[in-house]
Design a protein around this motif. Structure first.
Motif, mmCIF file in Angstrom:
data_model
loop_
_atom_site.group_PDB
_atom_site.id
_atom_site.type_symbol
_atom_site.label_atom_id
_atom_site.label_comp_id
_atom_site.label_asym_id
_atom_site.label_seq_id
_atom_site.Cartn_x
_atom_site.Cartn_y
_atom_site.Cartn_z
ATOM 1 N N GLN A 147 74.005 -49.483 1.184
ATOM 2 C CA GLN A 147 72.679 -48.738 1.032
ATOM 3 C C GLN A 147 72.293 -47.153 1.493
ATOM 4 O O GLN A 147 72.081 -46.592 0.425
ATOM 5 C CB GLN A 147 71.394 -49.397 1.177
ATOM 6 N N THR A 148 73.212 -47.569 2.609
ATOM 7 C CA THR A 148 73.677 -46.210 3.645
ATOM 8 C C THR A 148 74.375 -45.023 2.813
ATOM 9 O O THR A 148 74.187 -43.854 3.252
ATOM 10 C CB THR A 148 73.889 -46.125 4.890
ATOM 11 N N GLN A 149 74.588 -45.613 1.633
ATOM 12 C CA GLN A 149 75.697 -44.508 0.707
ATOM 13 C C GLN A 149 74.655 -43.562 -0.248
ATOM 14 O O GLN A 149 75.272 -42.561 0.098
ATOM 15 C CB GLN A 149 76.905 -45.245 0.197
ATOM 16 N N LEU A 150 73.638 -43.633 0.497
ATOM 17 C CA LEU A 150 72.742 -42.580 -0.859
ATOM 18 C C LEU A 150 72.200 -41.821 0.898
ATOM 19 O O LEU A 150 71.400 -41.348 0.275
ATOM 20 C CB LEU A 150 71.493 -43.796 -1.216
ATOM 21 N N ASP A 151 72.685 -41.999 1.399
ATOM 22 C CA ASP A 151 72.006 -41.138 2.416
ATOM 23 C C ASP A 151 72.794 -39.983 3.114
ATOM 24 O O ASP A 151 71.713 -38.328 3.180
ATOM 25 C CB ASP A 151 71.721 -41.621 4.438
ATOM 26 N N PHE A 281 72.065 -37.224 -6.027
ATOM 27 C CA PHE A 281 72.505 -36.545 -5.403
ATOM 28 C C PHE A 281 71.556 -34.977 -5.383
ATOM 29 O O PHE A 281 71.080 -34.639 -4.566
ATOM 30 C CB PHE A 281 73.717 -36.315 -5.167
ATOM 31 N N GLU A 282 72.101 -34.427 -6.604
ATOM 32 C CA GLU A 282 71.676 -33.047 -7.362
ATOM 33 C C GLU A 282 69.916 -33.537 -7.065
ATOM 34 O O GLU A 282 69.674 -32.816 -6.305
ATOM 35 C CB GLU A 282 71.705 -32.841 -8.261
ATOM 36 N N LYS A 283 69.146 -34.647 -7.652
ATOM 37 C CA LYS A 283 67.772 -34.489 -7.740
ATOM 38 C C LYS A 283 67.400 -34.492 -5.680
ATOM 39 O O LYS A 283 66.069 -33.973 -6.030
ATOM 40 C CB LYS A 283 67.343 -35.804 -7.981
ATOM 41 N N THR A 284 68.281 -35.177 -5.011
ATOM 42 C CA THR A 284 67.498 -35.320 -3.878
ATOM 43 C C THR A 284 67.764 -33.640 -2.863
ATOM 44 O O THR A 284 66.763 -33.838 -2.376
ATOM 45 C CB THR A 284 68.246 -36.218 -3.016
ATOM 46 N N ALA A 285 68.918 -33.085 -2.983
ATOM 47 C CA ALA A 285 69.035 -31.657 -2.941
ATOM 48 C C ALA A 285 67.656 -31.005 -3.228
ATOM 49 O O ALA A 285 67.225 -29.948 -1.908
ATOM 50 C CB ALA A 285 69.784 -31.117 -3.755
ATOM 51 N N LYS A 286 66.480 -31.313 -3.940
ATOM 52 C CA LYS A 286 65.546 -30.185 -5.194
ATOM 53 C C LYS A 286 64.513 -31.527 -5.972
ATOM 54 O O LYS A 286 64.961 -31.082 -6.510
ATOM 55 C CB LYS A 286 65.884 -29.125 -5.696
ATOM 56 N N PRO A 287 63.972 -32.239 -5.045
ATOM 57 C CA PRO A 287 63.167 -32.768 -5.762
ATOM 58 C C PRO A 287 61.970 -32.225 -6.088
ATOM 59 O O PRO A 287 61.690 -31.293 -6.030
ATOM 60 C CB PRO A 287 62.289 -33.817 -4.159
#
Length: 292
Positions: A147-151, A281-287
């Protein structure tokens, strides 16, 4: 007799290995140029068999989990080629620190070393990495680690596989001799050692210690404390390994190897996981702003 069975099993595996497949699956045995070829042959998929170094009752070697999981993964690699990482034993085993020979690294180091190992595998071209777990003490560690691979963004994807245990036998030959003999360092695990490294198994020593559950804690179902395992099995031995056989071990190991090979096959085909991880990851950069 056991050594003969082990040799015959090894020869059968070698015979079954495709003649055109001349590359070793072992990372450490490949030359630098052959490693590049191996990446191509494996579809940039690599496996990390995850064992441990701990007491395995009176009958098994300290490296039982390490030996068995790597042996099984290498069998799987002969069915579905992959690059297999060298011996890895830096997992969770605090509950066995009171036993001679146990190697228990700090929780901080366990996570950091595993992350850096995968990062190095990825830097060398492994785009899909399967961690094959061979140790029960990692059963909580690995899902958390996955799960931490999404950090933070990564250009590789990690999969984990909790390998099938002896008690999950799918054939009569892999079944226990009687109820209650399987468990940590019990009949199933020692049978597997008799298949992978028959020279290291000592089932005749099984009766020198008790593998009985002492059940010394009185707590409601669902309540856990770190000392629970020691309260039940202070000898770090559960079950009875006296009936272990190489025949059972080979049948169990073969069945598990098929499961690992099937997992590798599915991972190689998986295009959705990497795509969704990249999208995430693209969405986490700019929700995106919340809808009004």
């Amino acid at each position: 007799m056991h050594k003969t069975l082990g040799f015959v099993s090894l020869m059968l595996v070698m015979w079954a290995y495709p003649a055109a497949q001349s590359l070793s699956p072992k990372w450490e045995e490949l030359t630098a140029s052959d490693f590049v070829k191996a990446l191509d042959a494996s579809g940039s998929t690599c496996a990390l068999p995850f064992g441990i170094v701990e007491k395995h009752g009176p009958a098994g070697p300290l490296g039982t989990d390490l030996i068995n999981v790597r042996y099984t993964t290498l069998l799987a690699a002969r069915q579905e080629y992959t690059i297999v990482f060298p011996e890895y034993y830096f997992g969770q085993i605090f509950e066995a620190r009171h036993q001679p020979g146990t190697i228990a690294y700090s929780s901080r180091l366990q996570l950091k070393l595993l992350q850096e190992t995968l990062a190095e595998m990825a830097r060398n071209g492994c785009r899909k990495i399967l961690i094959v777990n061979g140790h029960g003490g990692n059963n909580s560690l690995l899902p958390y680690f996955a799960q931490t691979q999404l950090d933070s963004p990564k250009d590789y994807i990690v999969y984990t596989l909790m390998a099938l245990g002896p008690s999950q036998a799918t054939t009569a030959a892999a079944a226990p001799s009687r109820a209650g003999v399987d468990g940590h360092a019990g009949e199933g695990e020692i049978s597997n050692v008799m298949a992978s490294r028959p020279d290291l198994a000592h089932p005749e020593r099984s009766s020198t210690e008790s593998g009985a559950d002492l059940n010394r804690l009185e707590l409601p179902a669902g309540v856990y404390t770190a000392i629970s395992w020691y309260a039940r099995f202070p000898n770090h031995y559960a079950g009875d390994a006296a009936g272990a056989t190489a025949t059972r071990g080979q049948a169990s190991t073969n069945a598990t190897a098929v499961s690992v090979a099937n997992a590798l096959r599915a991972i190689k085909r998986d295009e959705t996981g990497p795509r969704l991880q990249k999208e995430f990851f693209e969405k986490t950069a700019k929700p995106a702003p919340a809808r009004q």
